[in-house]
Design an enzyme around this catalytic site. Sequence first.
Site, PDB file in Angstrom:
ATOM      1  N   ARG A  38      -5.785  -4.051  -4.179  1.00 38.26           N
ATOM      2  CA  ARG A  38      -5.238  -5.337  -4.619  1.00 38.26           C
ATOM      3  C   ARG A  38      -6.306  -6.201  -5.277  1.00 38.26           C
ATOM      4  O   ARG A  38      -6.032  -6.890  -6.264  1.00 38.26           O
ATOM      5  CB  ARG A  38      -4.591  -6.061  -3.430  1.00 38.26           C
ATOM      6  CG  ARG A  38      -3.258  -5.452  -3.038  1.00 38.26           C
ATOM      7  CD  ARG A  38      -2.680  -6.036  -1.761  1.00 38.26           C
ATOM      8  NE  ARG A  38      -1.333  -5.504  -1.539  1.00 38.26           N
ATOM      9  CZ  ARG A  38      -0.639  -5.661  -0.427  1.00 38.26           C
ATOM     10  NH1 ARG A  38      -1.160  -6.347   0.580  1.00 38.26           N
ATOM     11  NH2 ARG A  38       0.572  -5.142  -0.311  1.00 38.26           N
ATOM     12  N   TYR A  69       2.199  -2.887  -9.280  1.00 36.09           N
ATOM     13  CA  TYR A  69       1.634  -1.989  -8.275  1.00 36.09           C
ATOM     14  C   TYR A  69       0.756  -2.718  -7.276  1.00 36.09           C
ATOM     15  O   TYR A  69       0.389  -3.865  -7.460  1.00 36.09           O
ATOM     16  CB  TYR A  69       0.916  -0.795  -8.887  1.00 36.09           C
ATOM     17  CG  TYR A  69      -0.123  -1.021  -9.953  1.00 36.09           C
ATOM     18  CD1 TYR A  69      -0.991  -2.091  -9.951  1.00 36.09           C
ATOM     19  CD2 TYR A  69      -0.247  -0.085 -10.981  1.00 36.09           C
ATOM     20  CE1 TYR A  69      -1.951  -2.247 -10.909  1.00 36.09           C
ATOM     21  CE2 TYR A  69      -1.209  -0.218 -11.964  1.00 36.09           C
ATOM     22  CZ  TYR A  69      -2.068  -1.304 -11.920  1.00 36.09           C
ATOM     23  OH  TYR A  69      -3.019  -1.438 -12.892  1.00 36.09           O
ATOM     24  N   GLU A  70       0.476  -2.010  -6.179  1.00 41.42           N
ATOM     25  CA  GLU A  70      -0.234  -2.552  -5.014  1.00 41.42           C
ATOM     26  C   GLU A  70       0.513  -3.736  -4.399  1.00 41.42           C
ATOM     27  O   GLU A  70      -0.080  -4.635  -3.817  1.00 41.42           O
ATOM     28  CB  GLU A  70      -1.677  -2.987  -5.372  1.00 41.42           C
ATOM     29  CG  GLU A  70      -2.427  -2.066  -6.289  1.00 41.42           C
ATOM     30  CD  GLU A  70      -2.440  -0.604  -5.858  1.00 41.42           C
ATOM     31  OE1 GLU A  70      -2.093  -0.320  -4.705  1.00 41.42           O
ATOM     32  OE2 GLU A  70      -2.777   0.257  -6.672  1.00 41.42           O
ATOM     33  N   GLY A  71       1.828  -3.728  -4.535  1.00 40.07           N
ATOM     34  CA  GLY A  71       2.657  -4.806  -4.017  1.00 40.07           C
ATOM     35  C   GLY A  71       2.996  -5.791  -5.119  1.00 40.07           C
ATOM     36  O   GLY A  71       2.119  -6.415  -5.706  1.00 40.07           O
TER      37      GLY A  71
END
Length: 602
Positions: free
Chosen positions: A296, A440-442
Amino acid sequence: MTRYRAPKRDIRFVVRELFDFETHYRKLPAYSEVDENLIHTILDEYAAFCEEVVAPLNRSGDEEGCTFSDGEVRAPKGFKEAYRQYAEAGWTSLPWEREHGGQGLPLSLNKLLMEILAASNVAFSLYLSAQPGALETLSVFGSPAQRETYAPKLVDGTWNATMCLTEPHCGTDLGLLRTKAEPDTDGAFRISGTKVFITGGEHDFNENIVHLVLARIENAPAGTAGISLFVVPKFDVDADGNPGKRNAVSCGSIEHKMGVHGSSTCMMHFEGAKGHLLGEPNRGLHAMFTFINASRISAAMQGVAHAEFGFQKSLAYARERLQMRAAAGPERPDHAADPIIVHPNVRRMLLTQKALAEGNRMMTYDLAMQLDRAAHDPRTDDRRRARQRLDFMTPIAKAFATETGFEAANLALQCFGGHGYIREWGVEQNVRDARVATLYEGTTGVQALDLLGRKVLGTQGTLLAEFIDEIERFCEAHHDSSLMSLFVSRLAGLTREWSAVTERVGQRASVNPEEIGAASVSYLMYAGYVCLAYYWARAAAVAATAAERTFESGEEPDFYESKIATARFYYDHILPRTRACVGVIDAGAESLMALNAESFQF
């Protein structure tokens, strides 16, 4: 056509003048020998490598893309050779422990270099994106044998790594995953299932790829409580640590994406593949969050990179493109028209890009420093505070930097007008490449729920209060300055409002839990705008002092005057967006949730 150049002067401002990395490193025994000369030598050499080797592959990699045939993936022409040179130059080993062949340099230094790599060629950078998280996860949760087997090869770049989380039916809800792990007779497990959106799941760079895979052991609890983490190499590793026979892991396809065409995004099939438990059974998601949080912060750096890349392109174009006359009269009377940089609307777009790129750079570099402290500060309380700062700031940085990075990329395209919409200039590629970073990555929505639900309300506001206290101390220290009064009076008011807005959301959420989801994204964006206001005020304070010194010596007052002017622009033209955020937050969930799902019509 303008090529990307690493913004070394601004990076040096943040590293040396704003945050004083050298003093920061001196306080950490692990990094106490890292001085300013070493920092800038590494910065210069890394920037040169990226500009000369990696950046020239950006457009060609986008146009060629990856190719897939019979389970094999080939990266675009030049990528494999560039990766070989990158690893041989020692860049993969920079921040890792010397016992595994690393150079033992600061995590923060490695993170800031990742901005340069992503801006040079984000598709290429993604092949290196999983290595840090994999090594950190192995360091924390791996057994000594696992670290000895995998870490040296990952450190020197001989092997690569992936993060295998989600599945076709899961999305963000990993509690739904079906990949199973069956105990084998030798103490290992047989992993079976399909994973999707696996960055670098298959390619032709490395002799082995180490997959970190989430799976469920038989009879494990349902949901996320029953997920375990496994190391599943592409090739089994023999007793001497060398790749052996091919494991039952295969690439079923690669995705045809909107952008980052040079990066392979794979569907991976595990068909009874041999895997080894990493950490404790049923604690896999906990272990994987070490990996996810590292990713993140890297994604936040990518947001900075897209803003910087677009700004450089559009600034050069705006200085050269002649169109219409300045409203106050011709600035280039000897030409048929004036350069478009004279027009207020173009200035608005350029300054927005500049303010967001440089503001997010300050925020992400501050976050990178907390990684150093969390890992190596000798004082227990300071390590704890650094971890808390990371917990609080990571969702803000990841979501805000990528959302505003995408905004800046779009503004760069707009500066070019119709020319920006065609491939020739490279700005349309930057827009396409930037879009995925918010996903991506949340996603931004996931980060927003994490911030408001867990990190703020879930801690009864303690993490927020600590950050607000820091801002208020800064405001108090500068309230007597005539220059800084412009900034600190508004900033202090925003900190009071932030606390009040949070209390109002918390009160509504105690009655209706939907209030958190209704407010969360606007709350996160509000937090991001206030954070950048804080960093821009700090930059203005440093620049004001430096401007007086350099004006007398005649060195470079323009740089510092530009900092102060950009800070003023941010406060006048971007910070007012907080008014809209507060309006949405206070609107609550009622109108948002009033329509039944069955009543949506088209």
